[in-house]
Design an enzyme around this catalytic site. Structure first.
Site, PDB file in Angstrom:
ATOM      1  N   HIS A  55      53.441  31.372  31.885  1.00 20.79           N
ATOM      2  CA  HIS A  55      52.214  32.164  32.228  1.00 20.79           C
ATOM      3  C   HIS A  55      52.351  33.405  31.325  1.00 20.79           C
ATOM      4  O   HIS A  55      53.438  33.792  30.520  1.00 20.79           O
ATOM      5  CB  HIS A  55      52.429  32.847  33.555  1.00 20.79           C
ATOM      6  N   GLU A  57      52.083  36.771  31.399  1.00 19.81           N
ATOM      7  CA  GLU A  57      52.940  37.637  31.705  1.00 19.81           C
ATOM      8  C   GLU A  57      54.344  37.498  31.502  1.00 19.81           C
ATOM      9  O   GLU A  57      55.000  38.200  30.846  1.00 19.81           O
ATOM     10  CB  GLU A  57      52.762  38.242  33.403  1.00 19.81           C
ATOM     11  N   CYS A  85      50.450  36.519  39.463  1.00 20.16           N
ATOM     12  CA  CYS A  85      50.688  35.614  40.561  1.00 20.16           C
ATOM     13  C   CYS A  85      51.997  36.051  41.072  1.00 20.16           C
ATOM     14  O   CYS A  85      52.583  36.748  40.468  1.00 20.16           O
ATOM     15  CB  CYS A  85      50.723  33.959  40.097  1.00 20.16           C
ATOM     16  N   CYS A  88      54.929  35.855  38.494  1.00 24.24           N
ATOM     17  CA  CYS A  88      54.837  36.638  37.442  1.00 24.24           C
ATOM     18  C   CYS A  88      55.235  38.428  38.052  1.00 24.24           C
ATOM     19  O   CYS A  88      55.872  39.064  37.466  1.00 24.24           O
ATOM     20  CB  CYS A  88      53.496  36.930  36.820  1.00 24.24           C
TER      21      CYS A  88
END
Lengths: 159, 159
Positions: A55, A57, A85, A88
């Protein structure tokens, strides 16, 4: 809103669009800033790298930590194109930046087909009630013995 | 308890001990099994790799996904020496294995100095009530525009 915040957040949103256009993964971007400078960038690369943890992040945190040679992001602000999310957000708590600024919400992400809400709903449940079948406390004493040795390890590095 | 479960979980616990003894990071290990074979391994490397996301489960998920060339772990069981932290649990939900088996609990981890509980407590809170200062919904419309383009993108890969 600080104009610098807007500038850095626009950079994160631009990364989201660029990664999408290059078919690297979902439309998410992130930059991390320390002392007024971007020290790490990330955009989602889940599908292109076969890495479900890639992801924006997480990639920005990894890049930033490499850049400064530390596993902690003290004094940093994380700018992300969308509300993080749970994975993250967990990564953010371990990295410990000072601040988070985000643009789109988890509801916006859900409307675009990214179901963070399921994970938010599952995490607080007892393990045995979650959708992924979980067997807990198997061989617990053998694992506890390792923790005991960790606590008595003179040269351990705490994080 | 299936004896194969114990065998694979012992392998995860052994990885936890070995990583600790090599000073690679915290005392945590993980293996992922598909069709009766280990397809990926991980032990915590946070401090040695300056990567706060380098938890055993995250590394094992990445290794397994590389091994099978997929960002999904259908049909797999994840064995971990300790109950996953919220970051790892989030990663597990994105990777979607069938099953989780763990040994030590989050309480055992907390007793050994690993404060997953703080993160479990923070995640359900509204962003403005969390310990890490968060500014939400900044430039939201600009980020929503990217999601809109994602939804109309003909060749998008969904995950």
């Amino acid at each position: 809103m600080d104009t610098n915040d807007e500038r850095f957040l626009r950079e994160a949103i631009a990364l989201a669009r660029e990664g999408m256009d290059r078919n690297e993964g979902g439309p998410f971007g992130c930059v991390i800033v320390k002392d007024g400078e971007i020290i790490g960038r990330g955009n989602n690369k889940v599908t292109s790298s076969n890495d479900p943890t890639a992801h924006a992040e997480v990639l920005a945190i990894r890049a930033s930590c490499q850049a400064i040679g530390s596993f902690q992001l003290d004094g940093c602000t994380l700018y992300t194109s969308c509300e993080p999310c749970p994975m993250c957000l967990g990564a953010i708590y371990w990295a410990r930046p000072d601040r988070i600024v985000f643009a789109a919400t988890r509801a916006d992400a859900a409307a675009a087909g990214f179901d963070d809400q399921l994970i938010y709903d599952e995490l607080p449940l007892p393990a045995e009630q979650r959708r992924i079948a979980t067997e807990a406390n198997v061989l617990r004493q053998e694992a506890q013995a390792v923790f005991k040795d960790w606590m008595s390890k003179a040269d351990r590095t705490v994080y």
